[in-house]
Motif scaffolding. Structure first.
Motif, short mmCIF file in Angstrom:
data_model
loop_
_atom_site.label_atom_id
_atom_site.label_comp_id
_atom_site.label_asym_id
_atom_site.label_seq_id
_atom_site.Cartn_x
_atom_site.Cartn_y
_atom_site.Cartn_z
N ILE A 64 0.84 -0.95 0.14
CA ILE A 64 -0.07 0.00 -0.01
C ILE A 64 0.92 1.16 0.03
O ILE A 64 1.67 1.61 0.93
CB ILE A 64 -0.93 -0.03 1.03
CG1 ILE A 64 -1.85 -1.27 1.13
CG2 ILE A 64 -1.63 1.35 1.23
CD1 ILE A 64 -2.70 -1.36 0.02
N THR A 65 0.83 2.08 -1.26
CA THR A 65 1.38 3.27 -1.12
C THR A 65 0.79 4.53 -1.42
O THR A 65 1.07 5.69 -1.27
CB THR A 65 2.66 3.07 -2.24
OG1 THR A 65 1.79 3.10 -3.40
CG2 THR A 65 3.41 2.03 -2.11
N GLY A 66 -0.55 4.42 -1.58
CA GLY A 66 -1.52 5.24 -1.87
C GLY A 66 -2.80 5.14 -1.70
O GLY A 66 -3.07 4.10 -1.29
N THR A 67 -3.75 6.00 -2.08
CA THR A 67 -5.37 5.81 -2.15
C THR A 67 -5.84 5.23 -3.52
O THR A 67 -6.98 5.15 -3.43
CB THR A 67 -6.03 6.92 -1.28
OG1 THR A 67 -5.84 7.93 -2.36
CG2 THR A 67 -5.45 7.25 -0.11
N GLN A 68 -5.05 5.06 -4.45
CA GLN A 68 -5.60 4.77 -5.85
C GLN A 68 -5.96 3.11 -5.53
O GLN A 68 -5.46 2.44 -4.86
CB GLN A 68 -4.76 5.19 -6.83
CG GLN A 68 -3.39 4.25 -6.82
CD GLN A 68 -2.34 4.68 -5.80
OE1 GLN A 68 -2.63 5.67 -5.17
NE2 GLN A 68 -1.08 4.09 -6.00
N SER A 69 -6.84 2.76 -6.66
CA SER A 69 -7.19 1.42 -6.71
C SER A 69 -5.99 0.48 -7.04
O SER A 69 -4.92 0.87 -7.60
CB SER A 69 -8.21 1.11 -7.80
OG SER A 69 -9.32 1.89 -7.67
N VAL B 239 -13.81 -5.63 10.87
CA VAL B 239 -13.06 -5.93 9.49
C VAL B 239 -12.56 -4.40 9.12
O VAL B 239 -11.53 -4.36 8.63
CB VAL B 239 -13.83 -6.47 8.71
CG1 VAL B 239 -13.33 -6.49 7.24
CG2 VAL B 239 -14.61 -7.89 8.90
N TRP B 240 -13.29 -3.36 9.31
CA TRP B 240 -13.11 -1.87 8.83
C TRP B 240 -11.93 -1.54 9.76
O TRP B 240 -10.89 -0.82 8.99
CB TRP B 240 -13.92 -1.20 8.91
CG TRP B 240 -13.84 0.22 8.50
CD1 TRP B 240 -13.78 1.18 9.44
CD2 TRP B 240 -13.43 0.48 7.29
NE1 TRP B 240 -13.52 2.47 8.61
CE2 TRP B 240 -13.44 2.26 7.36
CE3 TRP B 240 -13.46 0.05 5.97
CZ2 TRP B 240 -12.94 2.94 6.42
CZ3 TRP B 240 -12.92 1.04 4.81
CH2 TRP B 240 -12.90 2.59 5.05
N THR B 241 -11.83 -1.75 10.84
CA THR B 241 -10.76 -1.38 11.67
C THR B 241 -9.39 -2.07 11.50
O THR B 241 -8.44 -1.37 11.36
CB THR B 241 -11.10 -1.50 13.22
OG1 THR B 241 -12.30 -0.87 13.59
CG2 THR B 241 -9.94 -0.97 14.23
N TYR B 242 -9.64 -3.30 11.19
CA TYR B 242 -8.17 -4.00 10.91
C TYR B 242 -7.82 -3.63 9.60
O TYR B 242 -6.73 -3.48 9.37
CB TYR B 242 -8.77 -5.70 10.52
CG TYR B 242 -7.65 -6.52 10.41
CD1 TYR B 242 -6.55 -6.72 11.27
CD2 TYR B 242 -7.55 -7.23 9.14
CE1 TYR B 242 -5.32 -7.63 10.82
CE2 TYR B 242 -6.50 -7.80 8.76
CZ TYR B 242 -5.49 -8.25 9.64
OH TYR B 242 -4.43 -9.13 9.24
N SER B 243 -8.58 -3.41 8.42
CA SER B 243 -8.41 -2.85 7.24
C SER B 243 -7.82 -1.50 7.28
O SER B 243 -6.51 -1.27 6.73
CB SER B 243 -9.62 -2.66 6.46
OG SER B 243 -10.06 -3.87 6.34
N ILE B 244 -8.09 -0.64 8.24
CA ILE B 244 -7.33 0.65 8.55
C ILE B 244 -6.22 0.48 8.97
O ILE B 244 -5.06 1.00 8.68
CB ILE B 244 -8.31 1.49 9.58
CG1 ILE B 244 -9.39 1.75 8.78
CG2 ILE B 244 -7.40 2.74 9.97
CD1 ILE B 244 -10.31 2.60 9.76
N ILE B 245 -5.81 -0.65 9.87
CA ILE B 245 -4.58 -0.88 10.63
C ILE B 245 -3.37 -1.49 9.39
O ILE B 245 -2.33 -0.92 9.38
CB ILE B 245 -4.84 -1.93 11.65
CG1 ILE B 245 -5.41 -1.38 12.89
CG2 ILE B 245 -3.39 -2.25 12.19
CD1 ILE B 245 -5.81 -2.26 13.98
N GLN B 246 -4.00 -2.39 8.91
CA GLN B 246 -3.18 -2.93 7.53
C GLN B 246 -2.91 -2.10 6.46
O GLN B 246 -1.96 -2.28 5.87
CB GLN B 246 -3.86 -4.15 7.22
CG GLN B 246 -4.05 -5.24 7.96
CD GLN B 246 -2.68 -5.85 8.38
OE1 GLN B 246 -1.96 -6.13 7.57
NE2 GLN B 246 -2.31 -5.80 9.53
N ASP C 174 -2.44 1.19 7.18
CA ASP C 174 -1.92 2.69 7.58
C ASP C 174 -2.74 3.73 7.47
O ASP C 174 -2.40 4.87 7.27
CB ASP C 174 -0.49 3.00 7.21
CG ASP C 174 0.54 1.81 7.57
OD1 ASP C 174 0.38 1.38 8.82
OD2 ASP C 174 1.65 1.51 7.13
N GLY C 175 -4.13 3.55 7.33
CA GLY C 175 -5.21 4.62 7.36
C GLY C 175 -5.17 4.93 6.03
O GLY C 175 -6.31 5.76 5.95
#
Length: 451
Positions: free
Chosen positions: A188-193, A294-301, A303-304
């Motif tokens: 994960i490097t950005g917010t793009q697909s 699940v959403w919280t875990y996704s945020i952690i994985q 980095d927000g």
């Protein structure tokens, strides 16, 4: 026709092993893609579609489409659409269709003027056949699916088999995604697909199928998990599909799944007894809490980053001006095409050329509704009215199909962000036309004859 639960669990395990085999030996994907039509043909010939095996085969093909595209197992990019058409026509050969399904023949006829216009106005540099097939094959798949499913009698057991048939290849897809990207955090490097978390394939299509998988696993958990083992299995698969769907960073499939599940809960609540309504409230609260985890875990994985993505912000948390990744610009150009050519439209396949001339943007349509308006004009409006009104009209006469609203939501939301790239929206739409009957599990559904 009764499936023993251990057999189902065994088949789920086989689909996990299938993904592992394809990951280690990629050429096996070609064999997998070849076996689908071969084994499907053998099954239909042997059973003569007495229990609507064509529906199960088409549903399985739907679930396998993205995995095959991702691993290059298809012999044609649109193989799944052709497979769905083939299986359902073959099934109809044995068991017929309802004469009342003629309304979908009208739908198909409404598309012909646009095809003729497209064949005559497409530029010399364009491969006319490919351009027309690319844009019309989804509607043809929908026509054949609807033609087969219209008021076709199925039992609740058959609905269960359809859901499982779609879900099984998605188990393979989930396994493959974890093998391809075991650590989400590392890519994960950005917010793009994100193509890395999507198995190196288009995140939009992966998200769409994972969203469908989320709903299948949820429905199987709620209605068709008779043992603790099955409950835990479907709960686990629901959690995994939700997480992997979220981290594709493509929001369409996840939003669609949530909308389907919410609608399904509301439908269940509406028809439930007072005692069952209490259980549904508990189920809804549990689903909400589970989704939060699940959403919280996704945020952690991530980095927000995923939180920024869904808030329409970039990696630095700045608000983006473009909320739909350029899709709204494409849709606006198609609406302008409709305004310029409101009666006949601009012709099938012409929207890409027309848009490039208008704006300089080279992109295919992401919205099937605006594409139908642009390319088919008033005929497109009439076609959309048939698609929208018919299943709702049928629902008034057969409310036993609890899946009508969720399936229509999947079709409508999916064609708004992913057009008809996949065969899934066409086939799932048609499932809303089935006439569901509550019959004993051992009862064979009567052969459907022309009415």
């Amino acid at each position: 026709m009764k499936t023993k639960q251990p057999t189902y669990l065994f088949i789920v395990g086989l689909h996990v092993l299938l993904a592992l085999a394809i990951y280690l030996l990629p050429f096996l994907s070609k064999i997998y893609g070849l076996l689908l039509p071969l084994l499907g043909t053998v099954l239909l010939v042997n059973t003569q579609n007495k229990n609507n095996e064509a529906l199960f085969l088409a549903a399985y093909a739907i679930g396998s489409e993205v995995l095959l595209r991702m691993t290059e197992g298809n012999f044609s990019h649109e193989q799944t659409k052709y497979l769905v058409i083939y299986f359902l026509l073959f099934g109809a050969y044995y068991t017929g269709v309802s004469k009342k399904s003629f309304i979908y023949i009208v739908f198909l006829l409404l598309l012909i003027p646009g095809i003729i216009i497209g064949a005559n106005v497409l530029g010399e540099a364009t491969n006319i056949r490919k351009a027309i097939v690319f844009n019309i094959l989804g509607e043809v798949t929908l026509f054949v699916s609807a033609f087969y499913c219209y008021q076709r009698s199925v039992s609740q057991l058959h609905v269960e088999y359809i859901l499982k048939a779609m879900a099984l290849p998605i188990v393979s897809l989930l396994t493959y995604l974890f093998l391809y990207t075991p650590s989400v955090r590392d890519v994960i490097t950005g917010t793009q697909s994100n193509f890395e978390t999507s198995g190196g394939f288009g995140p939009n299509q992966v998200s769409t199928v994972l969203g469908l998988g989320m709903f299948c696993f949820f429905a199987l958990l709620v209605l068709y998990s008779k043992t603790k083992k099955l409950q835990l299995l479907h709960l686990f698969l629901l959690i995994v599909a939700s997480f992997r769907g979220i981290v594709t960073f493509s929001r369409g499939g996840v939003f669609t799944a949530v909308a389907m599940m919410a609608a399904f809960i509301l439908v269940l609540y509406w028809f439930a007894t007072a005692k069952a309504k209490n259980l549904i409230v508990v189920l809804s609260l549990s689903a909400f809490i589970l989704g939060g985890f699940v959403w919280t875990y996704s945020i952690i994985q991530t980095d927000g980053m995923i939180e920024n993505r869904y808030a329409n912000k970039d990696a630095r948390g700045r608000e983006k001006t473009d909320r739909l990744g350029g899709r709204e610009t494409i849709a606006k150009t198609e609406l302008q095409m409709f305004k310029d050519n409101p009666v006949w439209g601009i012709g099938v396949g012409k929207n890409k050329e027309y848009r490039e001339e208008m704006t300089g943007i080279v992109a295919a349509s992401h919205n099937e509704i605006t594409r139908l308006l642009a390319e088919h004009g008033m005929f497109g409006i009439a076609a959309l009215l048939i698609l929208g009104i018919t299943p709702l009209f049928l629902y008034l006469g057969n409310k036993q199909n609890l899946f009508v609203v969720p399936f229509l939501i999947f079709w409508l939301l999916t064609i708004n962000h992913a057009a008809m790239r996949l065969a899934a929206p066409a086939f799932v739409y048609a499932l809303a036309l089935l006439k569901v009957q509550f019959v004993d599990d051992t009862t064979t559904v009567p052969r459907e004859s022309a009415k």
